[in-house]
Scaffold this motif. Structure first.
Motif, PDB file in Angstrom:
ATOM      1  N   ASN A  14       0.812  -1.222   0.000  1.00 43.66           N
ATOM      2  CA  ASN A  14       0.000   0.000   0.000  1.00 43.66           C
ATOM      3  C   ASN A  14       0.847   1.274   0.000  1.00 43.66           C
ATOM      4  N   PHE A  15       2.163   1.136  -0.174  1.00 38.35           N
ATOM      5  CA  PHE A  15       3.083   2.266  -0.116  1.00 38.35           C
ATOM      6  C   PHE A  15       2.727   3.354  -1.134  1.00 38.35           C
ATOM      7  N   ASP A  16       2.581   2.967  -2.382  1.00 41.87           N
ATOM      8  CA  ASP A  16       2.292   3.965  -3.415  1.00 41.87           C
ATOM      9  C   ASP A  16       0.978   4.686  -3.141  1.00 41.87           C
ATOM     10  N   VAL A  58       1.450   6.656   0.545  1.00 41.12           N
ATOM     11  CA  VAL A  58       2.558   7.604   0.664  1.00 41.12           C
ATOM     12  C   VAL A  58       2.719   8.456  -0.591  1.00 41.12           C
ATOM     13  N   LEU A  59       2.909   7.824  -1.723  1.00 33.41           N
ATOM     14  CA  LEU A  59       3.232   8.588  -2.931  1.00 33.41           C
ATOM     15  C   LEU A  59       2.028   9.251  -3.582  1.00 33.41           C
ATOM     16  N   ASN A  60       0.872   8.631  -3.481  1.00 33.33           N
ATOM     17  CA  ASN A  60      -0.324   9.189  -4.122  1.00 33.33           C
ATOM     18  C   ASN A  60      -1.305   9.751  -3.099  1.00 33.33           C
ATOM     19  N   ALA A  61      -0.784  10.180  -1.962  1.00 31.32           N
ATOM     20  CA  ALA A  61      -1.633  10.677  -0.879  1.00 31.32           C
ATOM     21  C   ALA A  61      -2.434  11.894  -1.324  1.00 31.32           C
ATOM     22  N   LYS A  62      -3.667  11.935  -0.864  1.00 31.40           N
ATOM     23  CA  LYS A  62      -4.546  13.075  -1.163  1.00 31.40           C
ATOM     24  C   LYS A  62      -4.364  14.191  -0.138  1.00 31.40           C
TER      25      LYS A  62
END
Length: 184
Positions: A110-112, A115-119
């Motif tokens: 669930n990292f992407d 973390v990376l695609n956080a709203k």
């Protein structure tokens, strides 16, 4: 989210050792009592010794070991070997638990997304439940997570166990790396 750009902010980067201690004394900030016993830099019990007050602050770390960092990655290898040994001998390997009621756990699955695609903004801790510094930080991080919980619409508090997961390539591609734990 700053348009998917990541920034590491260190407001104390220009501060000297004496600047930090002046601030601690002036504002009566609690600190580790080992500092009063001659430990200028505090690591794990196996690699840290008290030093002369005039010595370089890192000179008490890794004395006689010909190294400058803890060897976190070699510790991870040892942990993995211990787990394999336990499995081979049919006994349970118990990983320490660091409670964080208001933290969201992040792993490679669930990292992407988190973390990376956080709203919204995130506060991310990279930690190891075997790390003594992480164990000491856990109740503090839990309090931070609780305090920020009311801002859930704006910020999410997450953590990533580096002993169970390697930072995904997508995280490495944007400059994430862990050199020491805990890392925020």
């Amino acid at each position: 989210n700053l348009d998917n750009r990541r920034f590491k902010i260190n407001p104390l980067v220009e501060w000297t050792y004496d600047d930090v201690w002046s601030y601690i004394r002036k504002h009566k900030i609690p600190y580790n009592p080992l500092h009063d016993r001659g430990y200028k830099s505090i690591g794990d019990v196996m690699t840290t010794v008290p030093i002369d007050p005039n010595a370089d602050e890192r000179s008490g770390r890794f004395v006689g070991l010909n190294k400058t960092e803890c060897g976190m990655h070699s510790h991870l290898e040892k942990i993995h070997k211990m787990k394999e040994e336990a499995e081979k001998n049919n006994y349970e390997f118990i990983t320490p638990t660091l409670e964080c009621t208001y933290c969201e756990e992040v792993d490679t699955t669930n990292f992407d997304e988190i973390v990376l695609n956080a709203k919204r903004d995130i506060l991310l801790e990279f930690y190891s439940p075997y790390c003594s510094g992480c164990q000491e930080m856990a109740p503090i991080y839990d309090k931070i997570a609780f305090a920020l919980h009311s801002l859930y619409e704006k910020i999410t508090v997450v953590r990533f166990d580096i002993t169970e997961n390697e930072i995904p390539q997508s995280g490495k591609d944007v400059g994430m790396k862990v050199e020491v734990t805990p890392s925020l």
